[in-house]
Design a protein around this motif. Structure first.
Motif, mmCIF file in Angstrom:
data_model
loop_
_atom_site.group_PDB
_atom_site.id
_atom_site.type_symbol
_atom_site.label_atom_id
_atom_site.label_comp_id
_atom_site.label_asym_id
_atom_site.label_seq_id
_atom_site.Cartn_x
_atom_site.Cartn_y
_atom_site.Cartn_z
ATOM 1 N N ARG A 1 -7.689 -7.842 12.707
ATOM 2 C CA ARG A 1 -7.190 -6.555 12.232
ATOM 3 C C ARG A 1 -8.249 -5.470 12.369
ATOM 4 N NH1 ARG A 1 -8.572 -4.380 7.307
ATOM 5 N NH2 ARG A 1 -7.374 -2.545 6.715
ATOM 6 N N GLU B 1 0.322 6.920 8.661
ATOM 7 C CA GLU B 1 0.403 5.460 8.508
ATOM 8 C C GLU B 1 1.851 4.983 8.574
ATOM 9 O OE1 GLU B 1 -3.421 4.182 5.864
ATOM 10 O OE2 GLU B 1 -1.679 4.850 4.749
ATOM 11 N N LEU C 1 -5.700 9.160 -1.113
ATOM 12 C CA LEU C 1 -4.748 8.047 -1.256
ATOM 13 C C LEU C 1 -3.944 8.211 -2.537
ATOM 14 C CD1 LEU C 1 -7.275 5.195 -0.382
ATOM 15 C CD2 LEU C 1 -5.414 6.015 1.081
ATOM 16 N N PRO D 1 -3.237 -1.131 -4.262
ATOM 17 C CA PRO D 1 -4.697 -1.058 -4.365
ATOM 18 C C PRO D 1 -5.180 0.233 -5.027
ATOM 19 C CG PRO D 1 -3.998 -0.546 -2.126
ATOM 20 C CD PRO D 1 -2.755 -0.888 -2.889
ATOM 21 N N LEU E 1 -11.269 -4.066 -3.630
ATOM 22 C CA LEU E 1 -10.241 -3.180 -4.203
ATOM 23 C C LEU E 1 -9.838 -3.684 -5.587
ATOM 24 C CD1 LEU E 1 -8.120 -2.894 -0.940
ATOM 25 C CD2 LEU E 1 -9.309 -0.987 -2.057
ATOM 26 N N PRO F 1 -2.477 -2.379 5.342
ATOM 27 C CA PRO F 1 -2.454 -1.268 6.292
ATOM 28 C C PRO F 1 -3.469 -1.532 7.403
ATOM 29 C CG PRO F 1 -3.663 -0.619 4.314
ATOM 30 C CD PRO F 1 -3.103 -2.007 4.061
ATOM 31 N N ARG G 1 -9.645 0.932 8.578
ATOM 32 C CA ARG G 1 -10.240 2.262 8.609
ATOM 33 C C ARG G 1 -11.753 2.250 8.738
ATOM 34 N NH1 ARG G 1 -7.179 6.747 7.507
ATOM 35 N NH2 ARG G 1 -5.040 6.199 7.082
ATOM 36 N N PHE H 1 -10.070 9.696 -1.172
ATOM 37 C CA PHE H 1 -9.647 9.811 0.237
ATOM 38 C C PHE H 1 -8.225 10.328 0.368
ATOM 39 C CE2 PHE H 1 -12.314 5.772 0.242
ATOM 40 C CZ PHE H 1 -13.488 6.375 0.659
ATOM 41 N N TYR I 1 -10.564 -4.024 2.749
ATOM 42 C CA TYR I 1 -9.711 -5.219 2.729
ATOM 43 C C TYR I 1 -10.501 -6.491 3.014
ATOM 44 C CZ TYR I 1 -5.243 -3.194 1.598
ATOM 45 O OH TYR I 1 -4.218 -2.596 0.919
ATOM 46 N N TYR J 1 0.869 -1.175 0.000
ATOM 47 C CA TYR J 1 0.000 0.000 0.000
ATOM 48 C C TYR J 1 0.904 1.223 0.000
ATOM 49 C CZ TYR J 1 1.229 0.135 4.943
ATOM 50 O OH TYR J 1 1.950 0.190 6.120
ATOM 51 N N VAL J 2 0.360 2.374 -0.357
ATOM 52 C CA VAL J 2 1.158 3.604 -0.345
ATOM 53 C C VAL J 2 0.832 4.339 0.951
ATOM 54 C CG1 VAL J 2 1.842 5.656 -1.626
ATOM 55 C CG2 VAL J 2 0.810 3.722 -2.839
ATOM 56 N N PRO J 3 1.760 4.334 1.929
ATOM 57 C CA PRO J 3 1.450 4.974 3.214
ATOM 58 C C PRO J 3 1.181 6.471 3.033
ATOM 59 C CG PRO J 3 3.445 3.643 3.368
ATOM 60 C CD PRO J 3 3.113 3.770 1.918
ATOM 61 N N ILE J 4 0.158 6.959 3.695
ATOM 62 C CA ILE J 4 -0.091 8.412 3.687
ATOM 63 C C ILE J 4 -0.247 8.882 5.133
ATOM 64 C CG2 ILE J 4 -1.146 8.620 1.389
ATOM 65 C CD1 ILE J 4 -3.884 8.658 2.988
ATOM 66 N N VAL K 1 -8.937 2.343 -5.277
ATOM 67 C CA VAL K 1 -10.305 2.399 -4.748
ATOM 68 C C VAL K 1 -11.222 2.942 -5.841
ATOM 69 C CG1 VAL K 1 -11.793 3.338 -2.952
ATOM 70 C CG2 VAL K 1 -9.392 2.845 -2.435
#
Ligand SMILES: Nc1nc2c(c(=O)[nH]1)N(C=O)[C@@H](CNc1ccc(C(=O)N[C@@H](CCC(=O)O)C(=O)O)cc1)CN2
Ligand SMILES: Nc1ncnc2c1ncn2[C@@H]1O[C@H](COP(=O)(O)OP(=O)(O)OP(=O)(O)O)[C@@H](O)[C@H]1O
Length: 196
Positions: free
Chosen positions: A138, A58, A106, A78, A88, A128, A141, A104, A146, A52-55, A80
């Motif tokens: 888990r 995160e 992302l 992913p 996804l 994530p 959000r 969002f 997921y 995933y691409v952390p933003i 969206v």
């Protein structure tokens, strides 16, 4: 405590990390990923790994995508889709310049989505999370993206990426929650979940 309260507390804790501490924790996560499969799940050279691409707050940075690529892995990210939460979509990572802002806030690959079943080819999925418990439950959000995307995937391939204090003894769980097989934290690296 319900999921919403856990989520709020986790986000507040993340937002209170100083940039320096966050950067050092992120660097540790990148190092664990760069050393795969050492100490972690089995992955063959050249395998596909979903990340995933952390933003924002995160765990991790885009450097984890680069070290995966440098390690010879193919990286899925992913995407969206518009509309209500749905499974996804996935597209291949092709370098930092190929990322653009999606929903969002992302960051997503600008290339076309791969076939919906491409996730089945992934040897590992870095997921994530806001928290994960020792049984593998888990906390995400809260949109269920997921859980909708990975129900068929082997638990041993699922890695929840969290900060160390977000690996907890027990989280509230629902029937639709897909269990994680591993956690990845800056301090402890990869740890198996759900074995006790
Ligand atoms: N970096 C990253 N990528 C990811 C996830 C993630 O947690 N982190 N996801 C993990 O699932 C998926 C996206 N899931 C998301 C679910 C909810 C919201 C969210 O912020 N929802 C707000 C509305 C914000 C807005 O409308 O702008 C909300 O529901 O209140 C964002 C992403 C796929 N990609
Ligand atoms: N497989 C599924 N099919 C349909 N709806 C689902 C599925 N899994 C979860 N949901 C719905 O998604 C919503 C959010 O679930 P949950 O609170 O577990 O999200 P999350 O895993 O924390 O979020 P995310 O995956 O987006 O980070 C719930 O209302 C649930 O009804």
């Amino acid at each position: 405590m319900d999921k919403a309260t856990w989520r709020k507390l986790a986000l507040e804790r993340r937002d209170s990390l100083s940039p320096q501490v966050k950067a050092s924790l992120d660097a540790s996560i990148v190092t664990w990923i760069a050393n795969l499969p050492e100490g972690g799940p089995r992955v063959e050279p050249g395998a596909a790994i979903a990340a995933y691409v952390p933003i924002g707050s995160e765990p991790g940075t885009t450097a984890m995508l680069e070290v995966l690529r440098e390690g010879g892995f193919r990286v899925l990210l992913p995407k969206v889709a518009a509309g209500p939460p749905a499974p996804l979509r996935w597209a291949w990572y092709d370098g930092p310049e190929s990322l653009h802002e999606g929903r969002f806030g992302l960051l997503e690959p600008s290339g076309d989505s791969a076939a919906p079943d491409v996730l089945g080819d992934a040897a590992l999925i870095l997921v994530p999370a806001l928290s994960v418990d020792r049984h593998g439950v888990r906390l995400g959000r809260g949109a269920g993206y997921y859980d909708r995307s990975i129900p068929e995937v082997d638990t041993d391939k699922l890695v929840a990426v969290v900060f160390d204090d977000e690996l907890v003894d027990e989280l509230p769980s629902d029937d639709f929650d897909v269990p994680m097989g591993w956690s990845l934290t800056p301090g402890e690296g990869f740890r198996r979940l759900g074995t006790s």
